[in-house]
Design a protein around this motif. Structure first.
Motif, PDB file in Angstrom:
ATOM      1  N   PRO A   1      48.382  41.696 -29.256  1.00  0.00           N
ATOM      2  CA  PRO A   1      48.311  40.526 -28.375  1.00  0.00           C
ATOM      3  C   PRO A   1      48.411  39.247 -29.198  1.00  0.00           C
ATOM      4  O   PRO A   1      47.809  39.144 -30.268  1.00  0.00           O
ATOM      5  CB  PRO A   1      46.925  40.630 -27.739  1.00  0.00           C
ATOM      6  CG  PRO A   1      46.510  42.052 -27.903  1.00  0.00           C
ATOM      7  CD  PRO A   1      47.175  42.532 -29.159  1.00  0.00           C
ATOM      8  N   ILE A   2      49.180  38.292 -28.697  1.00  0.00           N
ATOM      9  CA  ILE A   2      49.258  37.003 -29.371  1.00  0.00           C
ATOM     10  C   ILE A   2      47.936  36.286 -29.128  1.00  0.00           C
ATOM     11  O   ILE A   2      47.523  36.113 -27.984  1.00  0.00           O
ATOM     12  CB  ILE A   2      50.444  36.174 -28.852  1.00  0.00           C
ATOM     13  CG1 ILE A   2      51.751  36.872 -29.215  1.00  0.00           C
ATOM     14  CG2 ILE A   2      50.400  34.754 -29.409  1.00  0.00           C
ATOM     15  CD1 ILE A   2      52.987  36.232 -28.621  1.00  0.00           C
ATOM     16  N   GLN A   3      47.287  35.903 -30.215  1.00  0.00           N
ATOM     17  CA  GLN A   3      45.986  35.239 -30.138  1.00  0.00           C
ATOM     18  C   GLN A   3      46.074  33.856 -30.761  1.00  0.00           C
ATOM     19  O   GLN A   3      46.689  33.678 -31.805  1.00  0.00           O
ATOM     20  CB  GLN A   3      44.915  36.037 -30.885  1.00  0.00           C
ATOM     21  CG  GLN A   3      44.658  37.398 -30.316  1.00  0.00           C
ATOM     22  CD  GLN A   3      43.575  38.142 -31.080  1.00  0.00           C
ATOM     23  OE1 GLN A   3      42.997  37.643 -32.034  1.00  0.00           O
ATOM     24  NE2 GLN A   3      43.295  39.356 -30.652  1.00  0.00           N
ATOM     25  N   THR A   4      45.433  32.909 -30.106  1.00  0.00           N
ATOM     26  CA  THR A   4      45.291  31.570 -30.633  1.00  0.00           C
ATOM     27  C   THR A   4      43.814  31.352 -30.923  1.00  0.00           C
ATOM     28  O   THR A   4      42.985  31.451 -30.017  1.00  0.00           O
ATOM     29  CB  THR A   4      45.780  30.520 -29.610  1.00  0.00           C
ATOM     30  OG1 THR A   4      47.118  30.819 -29.245  1.00  0.00           O
ATOM     31  CG2 THR A   4      45.689  29.124 -30.180  1.00  0.00           C
ATOM     32  N   THR A   5      43.495  31.091 -32.169  1.00  0.00           N
ATOM     33  CA  THR A   5      42.109  30.852 -32.563  1.00  0.00           C
ATOM     34  C   THR A   5      41.628  29.537 -31.959  1.00  0.00           C
ATOM     35  O   THR A   5      42.356  28.547 -31.953  1.00  0.00           O
ATOM     36  CB  THR A   5      41.990  30.794 -34.098  1.00  0.00           C
ATOM     37  OG1 THR A   5      42.457  32.038 -34.625  1.00  0.00           O
ATOM     38  CG2 THR A   5      40.566  30.556 -34.543  1.00  0.00           C
ATOM     39  N   LEU A   6      40.414  29.540 -31.447  1.00  0.00           N
ATOM     40  CA  LEU A   6      39.816  28.335 -30.884  1.00  0.00           C
ATOM     41  C   LEU A   6      38.815  27.746 -31.869  1.00  0.00           C
ATOM     42  O   LEU A   6      38.027  28.470 -32.466  1.00  0.00           O
ATOM     43  CB  LEU A   6      39.127  28.656 -29.557  1.00  0.00           C
ATOM     44  CG  LEU A   6      40.065  29.159 -28.469  1.00  0.00           C
ATOM     45  CD1 LEU A   6      39.278  29.606 -27.247  1.00  0.00           C
ATOM     46  CD2 LEU A   6      41.075  28.099 -28.089  1.00  0.00           C
ATOM     47  N   GLU A   7      38.869  26.453 -32.014  1.00  0.00           N
ATOM     48  CA  GLU A   7      38.002  25.743 -32.944  1.00  0.00           C
ATOM     49  C   GLU A   7      36.700  25.347 -32.243  1.00  0.00           C
ATOM     50  O   GLU A   7      36.729  24.751 -31.168  1.00  0.00           O
ATOM     51  CB  GLU A   7      38.726  24.481 -33.419  1.00  0.00           C
ATOM     52  CG  GLU A   7      37.962  23.636 -34.374  1.00  0.00           C
ATOM     53  CD  GLU A   7      38.756  22.405 -34.783  1.00  0.00           C
ATOM     54  OE1 GLU A   7      38.117  21.444 -35.234  1.00  0.00           O
ATOM     55  OE2 GLU A   7      39.989  22.402 -34.652  1.00  0.00           O
ATOM     56  N   PRO A   8      35.557  25.663 -32.820  1.00  0.00           N
ATOM     57  CA  PRO A   8      34.288  25.258 -32.215  1.00  0.00           C
ATOM     58  C   PRO A   8      34.194  23.735 -32.135  1.00  0.00           C
ATOM     59  O   PRO A   8      34.497  23.031 -33.098  1.00  0.00           O
ATOM     60  CB  PRO A   8      33.218  25.801 -33.165  1.00  0.00           C
ATOM     61  CG  PRO A   8      33.907  26.833 -33.983  1.00  0.00           C
ATOM     62  CD  PRO A   8      35.343  26.430 -34.052  1.00  0.00           C
ATOM     63  N   MET A   9      33.796  23.247 -30.971  1.00  0.00           N
ATOM     64  CA  MET A   9      33.662  21.806 -30.758  1.00  0.00           C
ATOM     65  C   MET A   9      32.254  21.413 -30.333  1.00  0.00           C
ATOM     66  O   MET A   9      31.849  20.269 -30.537  1.00  0.00           O
ATOM     67  CB  MET A   9      34.667  21.333 -29.694  1.00  0.00           C
ATOM     68  CG  MET A   9      36.116  21.552 -30.078  1.00  0.00           C
ATOM     69  SD  MET A   9      36.630  20.618 -31.517  1.00  0.00           S
ATOM     70  CE  MET A   9      36.736  18.985 -30.830  1.00  0.00           C
ATOM     71  N   PHE A  10      31.508  22.330 -29.710  1.00  0.00           N
ATOM     72  CA  PHE A  10      30.168  22.018 -29.223  1.00  0.00           C
ATOM     73  C   PHE A  10      29.416  23.330 -29.019  1.00  0.00           C
ATOM     74  O   PHE A  10      29.994  24.321 -28.599  1.00  0.00           O
ATOM     75  CB  PHE A  10      30.237  21.248 -27.899  1.00  0.00           C
ATOM     76  CG  PHE A  10      28.896  21.030 -27.257  1.00  0.00           C
ATOM     77  CD1 PHE A  10      28.031  20.065 -27.746  1.00  0.00           C
ATOM     78  CD2 PHE A  10      28.494  21.797 -26.196  1.00  0.00           C
ATOM     79  CE1 PHE A  10      26.788  19.867 -27.166  1.00  0.00           C
ATOM     80  CE2 PHE A  10      27.251  21.609 -25.606  1.00  0.00           C
ATOM     81  CZ  PHE A  10      26.389  20.629 -26.092  1.00  0.00           C
ATOM     82  N   HIS A  11      28.119  23.282 -29.305  1.00  0.00           N
ATOM     83  CA  HIS A  11      27.259  24.446 -29.064  1.00  0.00           C
ATOM     84  C   HIS A  11      25.865  23.947 -28.716  1.00  0.00           C
ATOM     85  O   HIS A  11      25.330  23.065 -29.393  1.00  0.00           O
ATOM     86  CB  HIS A  11      27.190  25.323 -30.313  1.00  0.00           C
ATOM     87  CG  HIS A  11      26.275  26.484 -30.152  1.00  0.00           C
ATOM     88  ND1 HIS A  11      26.626  27.620 -29.454  1.00  0.00           N
ATOM     89  CD2 HIS A  11      25.015  26.684 -30.577  1.00  0.00           C
ATOM     90  CE1 HIS A  11      25.625  28.464 -29.467  1.00  0.00           C
ATOM     91  NE2 HIS A  11      24.627  27.920 -30.148  1.00  0.00           N
ATOM     92  N   LEU A  12      25.290  24.486 -27.669  1.00  0.00           N
ATOM     93  CA  LEU A  12      23.943  24.167 -27.258  1.00  0.00           C
ATOM     94  C   LEU A  12      23.120  25.443 -27.289  1.00  0.00           C
ATOM     95  O   LEU A  12      23.479  26.416 -26.644  1.00  0.00           O
ATOM     96  CB  LEU A  12      23.930  23.567 -25.846  1.00  0.00           C
ATOM     97  CG  LEU A  12      22.572  23.254 -25.249  1.00  0.00           C
ATOM     98  CD1 LEU A  12      21.898  22.100 -26.004  1.00  0.00           C
ATOM     99  CD2 LEU A  12      22.722  22.906 -23.771  1.00  0.00           C
TER     100      LEU A  12
END
Length: 104
Positions: free
Chosen positions: A92-103
């Protein structure tokens, strides 16, 4: 433990079959993921775009890089290829997501 997130893309009209195949996840694939250090793996669908959003936790000593070489992983990718965008290897073609916020 490390949390990672990525997106994939589902083909139009494949939603029900994608869910059905994951609901019947093969025990040997589940074992391979677990042995590679994968924990708490979730996939969510944005219906309007067909985007799949996935998150998982992996152990610090994970062996996820070994998964593409496992016969069960290759078989799963072949099984899913008609439902989603894949690359030349069938993954599967995957695009990594960059963390921007975490609570917490």
């Amino acid at each position: 433990m490390q949390k990672i997130a990525f997106c994939m893309h589902l083909n139009p009209g494949a939603e029900a079959e994608y869910k059905a195949r994951h609901d019947a996840l093969w025990p040997d694939l589940r074992d391979a993921l677990y042995q590679a250090g994968v924990r708490d793996y979730s996939i969510h669908l944005e219906r309007e775009s067909g985007r799949l959003f996935a998150t998982l936790w992996r152990s610090d000593d994970h062996r996820m890089d070994d998964l593409p070489g496992l016969p069960v992983m290759r078989k799963w990718w072949d099984h899913m290829a008609d439902l989603m965008e894949t690359d030349a290897t069938g993954a599967p073609i995957q695009t990594t997501l960059e963390p921007m916020f975490h609570l917490e």
